[in-house]
Structures are given as structure tokens and as C-alpha cells.
Design an enzyme around this catalytic site. Structure first.
Site, PDB file in Angstrom:
ATOM      1  N   TRP A  13      29.113  36.844  63.921  1.00 36.12           N
ATOM      2  CA  TRP A  13      28.324  35.649  64.200  1.00 36.12           C
ATOM      3  C   TRP A  13      28.313  35.429  65.711  1.00 36.12           C
ATOM      4  O   TRP A  13      29.382  35.384  66.327  1.00 36.12           O
ATOM      5  CB  TRP A  13      28.940  34.455  63.481  1.00 36.12           C
ATOM      6  CG  TRP A  13      28.092  33.235  63.474  1.00 36.12           C
ATOM      7  CD1 TRP A  13      28.281  32.123  64.245  1.00 36.12           C
ATOM      8  CD2 TRP A  13      26.932  32.985  62.687  1.00 36.12           C
ATOM      9  NE1 TRP A  13      27.316  31.191  63.987  1.00 36.12           N
ATOM     10  CE2 TRP A  13      26.464  31.707  63.021  1.00 36.12           C
ATOM     11  CE3 TRP A  13      26.237  33.727  61.727  1.00 36.12           C
ATOM     12  CZ2 TRP A  13      25.344  31.143  62.443  1.00 36.12           C
ATOM     13  CZ3 TRP A  13      25.130  33.161  61.146  1.00 36.12           C
ATOM     14  CH2 TRP A  13      24.693  31.894  61.494  1.00 36.12           C
ATOM     15  N   ALA A  42      34.209  34.070  61.592  1.00 40.53           N
ATOM     16  CA  ALA A  42      35.582  33.710  61.960  1.00 40.53           C
ATOM     17  C   ALA A  42      36.491  33.555  60.756  1.00 40.53           C
ATOM     18  O   ALA A  42      37.664  33.924  60.798  1.00 40.53           O
ATOM     19  CB  ALA A  42      35.573  32.410  62.765  1.00 40.53           C
ATOM     20  N   GLU A  44      36.812  35.113  58.102  1.00 40.74           N
ATOM     21  CA  GLU A  44      37.331  36.357  57.543  1.00 40.74           C
ATOM     22  C   GLU A  44      38.395  37.019  58.422  1.00 40.74           C
ATOM     23  O   GLU A  44      39.045  37.974  57.992  1.00 40.74           O
ATOM     24  CB  GLU A  44      36.187  37.348  57.303  1.00 40.74           C
ATOM     25  CG  GLU A  44      35.221  36.937  56.221  1.00 40.74           C
ATOM     26  CD  GLU A  44      34.182  35.906  56.645  1.00 40.74           C
ATOM     27  OE1 GLU A  44      33.610  35.250  55.748  1.00 40.74           O
ATOM     28  OE2 GLU A  44      33.948  35.739  57.865  1.00 40.74           O
ATOM     29  N   VAL A  67      32.980  29.714  67.108  1.00 38.55           N
ATOM     30  CA  VAL A  67      32.727  28.771  66.018  1.00 38.55           C
ATOM     31  C   VAL A  67      31.985  27.577  66.595  1.00 38.55           C
ATOM     32  O   VAL A  67      32.554  26.803  67.365  1.00 38.55           O
ATOM     33  CB  VAL A  67      34.050  28.329  65.350  1.00 38.55           C
ATOM     34  CG1 VAL A  67      33.773  27.386  64.190  1.00 38.55           C
ATOM     35  CG2 VAL A  67      34.849  29.541  64.891  1.00 38.55           C
ATOM     36  N   VAL A  68      30.714  27.463  66.240  1.00 43.43           N
ATOM     37  CA  VAL A  68      29.892  26.389  66.799  1.00 43.43           C
ATOM     38  C   VAL A  68      29.436  25.441  65.696  1.00 43.43           C
ATOM     39  O   VAL A  68      29.401  25.791  64.514  1.00 43.43           O
ATOM     40  CB  VAL A  68      28.673  26.947  67.562  1.00 43.43           C
ATOM     41  CG1 VAL A  68      29.119  27.820  68.719  1.00 43.43           C
ATOM     42  CG2 VAL A  68      27.748  27.710  66.650  1.00 43.43           C
ATOM     43  N   ARG A  74      31.560  21.163  59.046  1.00 41.75           N
ATOM     44  CA  ARG A  74      32.399  20.667  60.125  1.00 41.75           C
ATOM     45  C   ARG A  74      33.097  21.844  60.774  1.00 41.75           C
ATOM     46  O   ARG A  74      34.089  22.357  60.274  1.00 41.75           O
ATOM     47  CB  ARG A  74      33.419  19.673  59.569  1.00 41.75           C
ATOM     48  CG  ARG A  74      32.822  18.384  59.034  1.00 41.75           C
ATOM     49  CD  ARG A  74      32.234  17.511  60.150  1.00 41.75           C
ATOM     50  NE  ARG A  74      33.161  17.273  61.220  1.00 41.75           N
ATOM     51  CZ  ARG A  74      33.922  16.189  61.340  1.00 41.75           C
ATOM     52  NH1 ARG A  74      33.849  15.238  60.453  1.00 41.75           N
ATOM     53  NH2 ARG A  74      34.749  16.079  62.362  1.00 41.75           N
ATOM     54  N   SER A  99      44.514  34.878  69.347  1.00 36.85           N
ATOM     55  CA  SER A  99      43.213  34.269  69.090  1.00 36.85           C
ATOM     56  C   SER A  99      42.370  34.183  70.353  1.00 36.85           C
ATOM     57  O   SER A  99      42.813  33.672  71.375  1.00 36.85           O
ATOM     58  CB  SER A  99      43.390  32.858  68.524  1.00 36.85           C
ATOM     59  OG  SER A  99      42.128  32.235  68.369  1.00 36.85           O
ATOM     60  N   HIS A 113      23.646  28.289  78.450  1.00 38.18           N
ATOM     61  CA  HIS A 113      24.885  28.247  77.665  1.00 38.18           C
ATOM     62  C   HIS A 113      25.344  29.640  77.276  1.00 38.18           C
ATOM     63  O   HIS A 113      26.549  29.933  77.303  1.00 38.18           O
ATOM     64  CB  HIS A 113      24.711  27.375  76.421  1.00 38.18           C
ATOM     65  CG  HIS A 113      24.974  25.934  76.666  1.00 38.18           C
ATOM     66  ND1 HIS A 113      25.110  25.022  75.655  1.00 38.18           N
ATOM     67  CD2 HIS A 113      25.153  25.235  77.810  1.00 38.18           C
ATOM     68  CE1 HIS A 113      25.347  23.824  76.156  1.00 38.18           C
ATOM     69  NE2 HIS A 113      25.366  23.935  77.468  1.00 38.18           N
TER      70      HIS A 113
END
Length: 146
Positions: A13, A42, A44, A67-68, A74, A99, A113
Site C-alpha cells: 500500500w 501494514a 499483515e 498507514v494513512v 480509524r 518498525s 506530500h
């Protein structure tokens, strides 16, 4: 026995951004010492990190994801579950699991961005590689001192 291999798990992703973490990681650790694994997202990562750590082949496992807030779920809950899972994988196996998961509060798919976060992932990849090297050396020193 000193391990000289590292595993790098990356979420697909936003791979155009996440893959930059691998670029940074490979600036410090030679590519021929790194096995790369892709996962869908994420969520997995912890399971695969645990499985890789249990093989006994790796000095450390690094995991990268972006992770967005997609407006549907959430993302903060997902990010917390991922980080908790990665920590558990490391604690359960005795292999450092690092991480490189970023969860920005303000992200929009704009060139601006994307450039900012791509550069940030390169830096975070470098930091993960340095952490992997440091923890490996520290653990080796502990083993030799015993």
C-alpha cells in the site's frame, strides 16, 4: 552464531513511498545480506515478521508501511495494532523486529506530500539499518561476554 542476514518486509500500500525505506536501509546494509518480502498492507506485517524471525536466519527483521487516514477506518487503531504486533513478534522470538511504519496525521496524495514522505522514508530506512546493526553488535557482545 552471528547472523549476517536481515529481512526487510514492506507493505504494498503506497509502495511508491514505502519502497524508499528499503533504499535507505540498503545504504548501510549490503543488498546481498537483505531478503526482501512484500505484504499487501501494514496489518499483515507482524505475522510475517514473526514467521521470518522464527526461521533463525536473520539478525533482525525490519518492517515498513505507510498507514494513512483513508476516511473509511480509524488508521490510528491499525497503526497501534501493527506496532504492538511487531513488538510482540520480537519479544516472542528473541529477534529484533524494527518498525519503519509511519502514520501521518496530515497526508494528501499530492506531489508535495509524496516528496516529503518519500524522503522521510529514506531517512527512516537508514535509521532502521543503523538500529539493526547496533542491536546485532550489542547482542553479539553480550554473547561473547557470557
Amino acid at each position: 552464531m552471528t547472523h549476517t542476514r536481515y529481512a526487510f518486509v514492506k507493505a504494498n500500500w503506497h509502495s511508491d513511498i514505502v519502497d524508499r525505506a528499503l533504499d535507505g536501509f540498503l545504504e548501510l546494509i549490503p543488498a546481498d545480506q537483505v531478503d526482501v518480502f512484500d505484504v499487501p498492507g501494514a496489518f499483515e506485517m507482524p505475522l510475517l515478521a514473526r514467521d521470518l524471525a522464527q526461521t533463525g536466519r536473520y539478525a533482525a527483521v525490519a518492517c515498513a508501511a505507510f498507514v494513512v487516514d483513508g476516511g473509511i477506518y480509524r488508521h490510528d487503531f491499525v497503526a497501534q495494532a501493527v506496532v504492538d504486533g511487531l513488538m510482540r513478534a520480537g519479544m516472542d522470538t528473541g529477534v529484533p523486529v524494527l518498525s519503519v511504519s509511519l502514520t501521518p496525521h496530515q497526508y494528501q496524495e499530492t506531489d508535495h506530500h509524496n516528496a516529503i514522505y518519500s524522503a522521510h522514508f529514506v531517512e527512516k530506512g537508514r535509521e532502521a539499518a543503523q538500529a539493526a546493526l547496533n542491536i546485532t553488535a550489542t547482542r553479539e557482545a553480550l554473547t561473547q561476554a557470557a
